[in-house]
Design an enzyme around this catalytic site. Sequence first.
Site, mmCIF file in Angstrom:
data_model
loop_
_atom_site.group_PDB
_atom_site.id
_atom_site.type_symbol
_atom_site.label_atom_id
_atom_site.label_comp_id
_atom_site.label_asym_id
_atom_site.label_seq_id
_atom_site.Cartn_x
_atom_site.Cartn_y
_atom_site.Cartn_z
ATOM 1 N N SER B 28 -148.974 -14.146 58.113
ATOM 2 C CA SER B 28 -149.704 -12.723 58.035
ATOM 3 C C SER B 28 -151.248 -12.743 58.649
ATOM 4 O O SER B 28 -151.772 -11.586 58.813
ATOM 5 C CB SER B 28 -150.324 -12.412 56.569
ATOM 6 O OG SER B 28 -148.907 -12.394 55.767
ATOM 7 N N CYS B 29 -151.220 -13.901 59.181
ATOM 8 C CA CYS B 29 -152.608 -14.115 59.883
ATOM 9 C C CYS B 29 -152.488 -13.468 61.330
ATOM 10 O O CYS B 29 -151.476 -13.195 61.687
ATOM 11 C CB CYS B 29 -152.984 -15.755 60.016
ATOM 12 S SG CYS B 29 -152.977 -16.439 58.445
ATOM 13 N N ILE B 30 -153.929 -13.157 62.024
ATOM 14 C CA ILE B 30 -153.723 -12.675 63.296
ATOM 15 C C ILE B 30 -154.282 -13.666 64.117
ATOM 16 O O ILE B 30 -155.343 -14.265 63.944
ATOM 17 C CB ILE B 30 -154.519 -11.489 63.546
ATOM 18 C CG1 ILE B 30 -154.091 -10.468 62.112
ATOM 19 C CG2 ILE B 30 -154.405 -10.977 64.618
ATOM 20 C CD1 ILE B 30 -153.015 -9.219 62.598
ATOM 21 N N ILE B 47 -157.711 -15.607 62.214
ATOM 22 C CA ILE B 47 -158.059 -15.121 60.831
ATOM 23 C C ILE B 47 -157.090 -15.177 59.841
ATOM 24 O O ILE B 47 -155.713 -14.948 60.129
ATOM 25 C CB ILE B 47 -158.542 -13.596 61.204
ATOM 26 C CG1 ILE B 47 -157.552 -12.605 61.482
ATOM 27 C CG2 ILE B 47 -159.807 -13.565 62.012
ATOM 28 C CD1 ILE B 47 -157.794 -11.368 61.110
ATOM 29 N N GLY B 93 -149.733 -10.832 61.763
ATOM 30 C CA GLY B 93 -149.978 -9.874 60.881
ATOM 31 C C GLY B 93 -148.427 -9.542 60.249
ATOM 32 O O GLY B 93 -147.971 -8.292 59.998
#
Lengths: 205, 161
Positions: B28-30, B47, B93
């Site tokens: 889910s991080c970018i 992030i 994401g």
Amino acid sequence: MSDDVASLSANQMDALREIGNVGAGNSATALSQIISKRIDMNVPRVSIVPLGDVPDLVGGPDVMVVGVFLRVYGKAPSNILFLLPRESAFYLVDMLMGKKHGDTQKLDFMDESALMEIGNILSGAYLNALFNFTNISLLPSIPALAMDMAGAILSVVLIQLGQMGDHALVIETEFKTDDEGIKGHFFLVPDPGSLETILSAVGVE
Amino acid sequence: MPELVKVGMADAKVGTAPATLISYGLGSCIGISLYDPQTKVGGLLHIMLPDSTQSRANENRAKFADTGIPDMLNEVLKLGASKSRLVAKIAGGAQMFAFANATDIMRVGQRNAQAAKEVLGGLGIPIIGEDTGGSYGRTVSIDLSTGVYKVKTIDKGEKEI
């Protein structure tokens, strides 16, 4: 206690290790009965690590794994993640579905369902033992499964912790069958606010 | 052999050609890259969360879109990038586990992507490549010699954005 899992005493760490021990012991017994094989389990590791280092506990963020995830509800909300290297997951499916070792090369709907059920049974066994030890009643959600990179799967848990702090406290146990055909990691990751509840229930403030 | 610089979770690295910046196993991080094609200066930021003001632990600024992106911008400017030439690319994401009653935290991937776009938009940096969403992990890298941003997945192959 907010972030600062980093300040746990030796006694507190021991208590958490013992929780991992009784929980995972019960889970290992359940798994052993299902697949009729002896399961060896290591002494649980209780680690406080920077969030970004958690994937290294299972071999790095880009290792291919199958993960079964359950959210735990109750007085000490937590996450459970059961991670297996892909080959171990395939072998476990072979055993559960009565196939020859090596038959499973990808997971179909039934295979995923079988692995989620294993996640369910292991979590139930773990939480039952935890209840007997701490008297804290905890209920798991329905399981969810993903096969992907370890970092991507662990991020689900790490992002939740990331809102509260920069470290994760993980109670991790490694299982393996005695022929080493199946290896897996069982993680109990208490929400930061749950630690106090668990520790005070076992009388270690 | 050009240098391969690893960017961890909630971490950012900046550099110049011929280095390649890489971040493994994003869910889910970018992974947000900035790149100046003329000076070949760039950065990669990984992030975890959209907004530092919603968090109790915000010392690590690289963890959030709203603080991590401006910080990385300052670092690439220090290395000689020009703000007017900078372009951004974003990937990640995902929502790794599908739950029927997905809570906010389960949809954090989508919120991360949204926040990254808003912050970059606010800074006036155009996003020229994007690969977000889905339910699978990504390993991302940017080659600072060319600005090519690679996205590797397990089942969906590899692509350049």
